[in-house]
Design an enzyme around this catalytic site. Structure first.
Site, PDB file in Angstrom:
ATOM      1  N   THR A 280      39.351  25.466 -63.259  1.00 27.79           N
ATOM      2  CA  THR A 280      38.461  24.619 -62.314  1.00 27.79           C
ATOM      3  C   THR A 280      37.401  25.308 -61.533  1.00 27.79           C
ATOM      4  O   THR A 280      36.576  24.688 -60.833  1.00 27.79           O
ATOM      5  CB  THR A 280      39.476  24.262 -61.182  1.00 27.79           C
TER       6      THR A 280
ATOM      7  N   GLU B 178      33.413  33.538 -43.831  1.00 27.73           N
ATOM      8  CA  GLU B 178      33.982  34.035 -45.028  1.00 27.73           C
ATOM      9  C   GLU B 178      35.225  34.909 -44.618  1.00 27.73           C
ATOM     10  O   GLU B 178      35.048  36.070 -43.913  1.00 27.73           O
ATOM     11  CB  GLU B 178      33.464  34.538 -46.201  1.00 27.73           C
ATOM     12  N   ALA B 179      36.605  34.721 -44.562  1.00 29.65           N
ATOM     13  CA  ALA B 179      37.653  35.409 -44.039  1.00 29.65           C
ATOM     14  C   ALA B 179      37.670  36.884 -44.870  1.00 29.65           C
ATOM     15  O   ALA B 179      38.102  37.704 -44.010  1.00 29.65           O
ATOM     16  CB  ALA B 179      38.944  34.727 -43.997  1.00 29.65           C
TER      17      ALA B 179
ATOM     18  N   ALA C 236      37.381  22.072 -54.621  1.00 26.16           N
ATOM     19  CA  ALA C 236      38.288  21.442 -55.604  1.00 26.16           C
ATOM     20  C   ALA C 236      39.316  20.391 -54.927  1.00 26.16           C
ATOM     21  O   ALA C 236      39.933  19.687 -55.724  1.00 26.16           O
ATOM     22  CB  ALA C 236      39.042  22.557 -56.307  1.00 26.16           C
TER      23      ALA C 236
ATOM     24  N   HIS D   4      44.733  26.705 -60.526  1.00 27.34           N
ATOM     25  CA  HIS D   4      43.798  25.588 -60.334  1.00 27.34           C
ATOM     26  C   HIS D   4      44.283  24.625 -59.537  1.00 27.34           C
ATOM     27  O   HIS D   4      44.271  23.319 -59.494  1.00 27.34           O
ATOM     28  CB  HIS D   4      43.798  24.947 -61.922  1.00 27.34           C
TER      29      HIS D   4
ATOM     30  N   VAL E 141      38.025  31.275 -39.459  1.00 25.25           N
ATOM     31  CA  VAL E 141      37.739  30.395 -38.703  1.00 25.25           C
ATOM     32  C   VAL E 141      39.207  29.901 -38.097  1.00 25.25           C
ATOM     33  O   VAL E 141      40.129  29.731 -38.904  1.00 25.25           O
ATOM     34  CB  VAL E 141      37.231  28.978 -39.433  1.00 25.25           C
TER      35      VAL E 141
ATOM     36  N   GLY F  23      37.827  32.382 -55.665  1.00 24.31           N
ATOM     37  CA  GLY F  23      38.394  32.724 -56.921  1.00 24.31           C
ATOM     38  C   GLY F  23      37.545  33.112 -57.998  1.00 24.31           C
ATOM     39  O   GLY F  23      38.088  33.706 -58.936  1.00 24.31           O
TER      40      GLY F  23
ATOM     41  N   TRP G 278      45.244  36.169 -49.705  1.00 24.65           N
ATOM     42  CA  TRP G 278      45.802  35.785 -48.387  1.00 24.65           C
ATOM     43  C   TRP G 278      47.267  36.175 -48.682  1.00 24.65           C
ATOM     44  O   TRP G 278      48.154  35.703 -49.484  1.00 24.65           O
ATOM     45  CB  TRP G 278      45.645  34.334 -48.587  1.00 24.65           C
TER      46      TRP G 278
END
Length: 568
Positions: A549, A33-34, A538, A504, A231, A97, A63
């Site tokens: 979503t 996980e970043a 998603a 979404h 990654v 999210g 981000w």
């Protein structure tokens, strides 16, 4: 060490996968996980807050360089006529999210999943997915055939007797307009207004990370959760993905696995594939990327739900009360008059305040979005093969005129509700609202914004004449309510300029049939033509469902987790 599974992304899907795959003790699982961790007892207050408005705008969890276009791009001069870029709050934190979203816990319509099957995803019809929706949730209010009672994510509602006066008035207005009251939004899919279902327990957000990566799960010796881990590259031996390269706290490392699962969301999962040479061959060759597998659908047909808002000033007695931090109490699902659309193609979330600050507490809004959207021309492309450069993201939200037309008619309907006595009793000065850079800047949690909005709020609560002047000069954008209600061209201009997605993003690595040239994965998320690589998030939706979503994403992860454990 070689892992059985490396999960790239610890968001909603990644958290579910980590829990389910590591439940088999023989599986060694790594989550990359970043963003930062959110362990029990140390969840940042803005994330655990029942009111989600601050986490949305907190740059620690985004981000930061990601920007997108939402308006339709001309096919004639795509470079010269590009619409302006908007900041896009894509989560960069464990839980993804689900750690910053509105905590909406809805599923979509049975017709959505019939459409998934029709588009080449067998085994994804309503009867197939309902057990997995139920597996996700622990419904605190209702039992019965549509509800789960023992899942990892609590679901509840704030019932009408506890709504603030603004929400109660909106409910009365919906009723007067002819809409049916539905007690249970997820009980069956039909039109009406209802208490919003939320993934929240005891006034606290329950993200996928909190629900699925609980202390007991974290103690498993076969599960490694590596946060602050970006990654940078997928590793291959021939046509098989065998691991990843990553920056872990700024240091380069390699990890090997029998299978790599991309769960980085509908923007970053396709970007990873493109940088690995999996995608449209001509695009990749233009960037000097060696083509590993020509898959034209990677990054294509990106979707979201187009949305606009009608806002108004809320009188002091009707504002949010001290019972709850929640600001969205009720929603409305309705069917437009557009031909051949399924039931419930439109959705309205009713927000009794618009932000954390003093002015935000005075402004309520009807957040209207196209539940069943037909605009499928969004795309994600690379401008550079460098992993540090964010991809180009063009949503093309209103590329199908049916979506534009329904937002225009929906705006008229929601604005018209403000003429009813129930709404006039609690609100005044309705106006067309847009979520632009000015709103974002004022929404940043700073002392300066706190002071400025406190001063402004006192003035807005003063004489009505002063309030109208201030709203015209400071709050309104270029369009007034009178402008857009009396002039169709101005209404269309407002909708085209102001329509945004509702975070979404989906459908950019779609599941599909073998003979579908635009399908990226099969119905178990396996990337076509590549061994050892799956996408589970998603981005593999064949089409965006009539829902927020988050719960569909967790459902997909639950279902594919079972498929993986069964050897598929």
């Amino acid at each position: 060490m070689t892992y059985d599974y490396i999960i790239v992304g610890g968001g909603s899907a990644g958290s579910v996968l980590a829990n389910r795959l590591s439940a088999r003790s023989s599986n060694k699982v790594l989550v990359c996980e970043a963003g930062q961790d959110t362990p029990h007892g140390k969840v940042p207050k803005v994330i655990s807050d029942s009111y989600p408005g601050t986490a949305y705008l907190d740059p620690r969890f985004h981000w930061g360089e990601l920007k997108v276009t939402t308006q339709v791009i001309s096919h004639n001069n795509p470079d010269e006529d590009r619409p302006p870029l908007r900041k896009y709050e894509q989560a960069r934190v464990l839980g993804g999210g689900s750690s910053i979203n509105g905590q909406m816990a809805n599923r979509g319509a049975p017709t959505d999943f019939a459409d998934w099957e029709a588009r080449g995803a067998p085994g994804w019809g309503w009867k197939d997915v309902l057990p997995y929706f139920k597996k996700v949730e622990r419904d605190m209010d209702f039992d019965g055939p549509y509800h789960g009672r023992s899942g990892n994510i609590p679901v509840r509602r704030i019932m009408p007797e506890l709504w603030n006066e603004h929400a109660k008035a909106v409910g009365d207005a919906f009723s007067e307009a002819g809409y049916e009251y539905i007690e249970d939004q997820n009980g069956e899919f039909k039109d009406g207004y209802f208490p919003i279902t939320i993934s929240n327990a005891f006034e606290t957000r329950v993200s996928a990370a909190v629900g699925y990566l609980d202390p007991g799960t974290r103690t498993r010796s076969n599960l490694t959760i590596s946060t602050n881990t970006q990654v940078t590259e997928l590793l291959f031996e021939g046509a098989k993905c065998v691991g990843v390269k990553a920056l872990v706290d700024g240091k380069n490392q390699e990890f090997r696995a029998n299978e790599v699962i991309m769960s980085s969301g509908a923007i970053h999962s396709p970007a990873h594939l493109l940088r690995a040479g999996i995608g449209p061959a001509m695009q990749l060759q233009d960037l000097g990327i060696e083509v590993r597998n020509h898959l034209p659908g990677v990054g294509q047909r990106l979707m979201d739900h187009p949305s606009i808002a009608v806002a108004s000033f809320v009188k002091p007695f009707a504002r949010c009360n001290d019972f709850t931090r929640r600001h969205i109490m009720l929603g409305l699902r309705y069917t437009s008059e557009t031909e051949e659309v399924p039931q419930g193609d439109m959705f309205v979330a009713v927000a009794s305040k618009s932000s954390w600050h003093a002015v935000g507490e005075q402004i309520a809004s009807f957040l209207l979005f196209v539940n069943k959207t037909y605009s499928e021309n969004g795309q994600i492309t690379l401008s550079s093969k460098d992993w540090r450069v964010e991809p180009n993201v063009d949503f093309n939200l209103l590329s199908d005129k049916r979506d534009l037309d329904r937002l225009m008619s929906g705006f008229r309907a929601m604005a018209g509700l403000h003429d009813l006595p129930a709404m006039q009793n609690v609100t005044s000065d309705p106006f067309p609202a847009s979520y632009g850079d000015k709103v974002r800047q004022v929404g940043m949690l700073t002392k300066k914004n706190e002071i400025l909005t406190s001063i402004m709020a006192k003035l807005l609560d003063g004489p009505a004449a002063l309030r109208r002047v201030l709203m015209d000069k400071v709050i309104l954008d270029e369009f007034s309510l009178a402008d857009v209600m009396q002039d169709d061209e101005k209404l269309e201009a407002f909708v085209r300029k102001s329509a945004v997605g509702v975070w979404h993003a989906s459908c950019s690595c779609r599941m599909g049939a073998k003979d579908d040239p635009m399908a990226v994965t099969d119905n178990a998320g396996r990337v076509r033509g590549i061994d050892g690589l799956r996408v589970v998030d998603a981005s593999i939706f064949p089409v965006v469902p009539c829902a927020n979503t988050n719960f569909p994403t967790m459902m997909v992860a639950e279902k594919i987790s079972d498929a993986i454990l069964e050897g598929h």
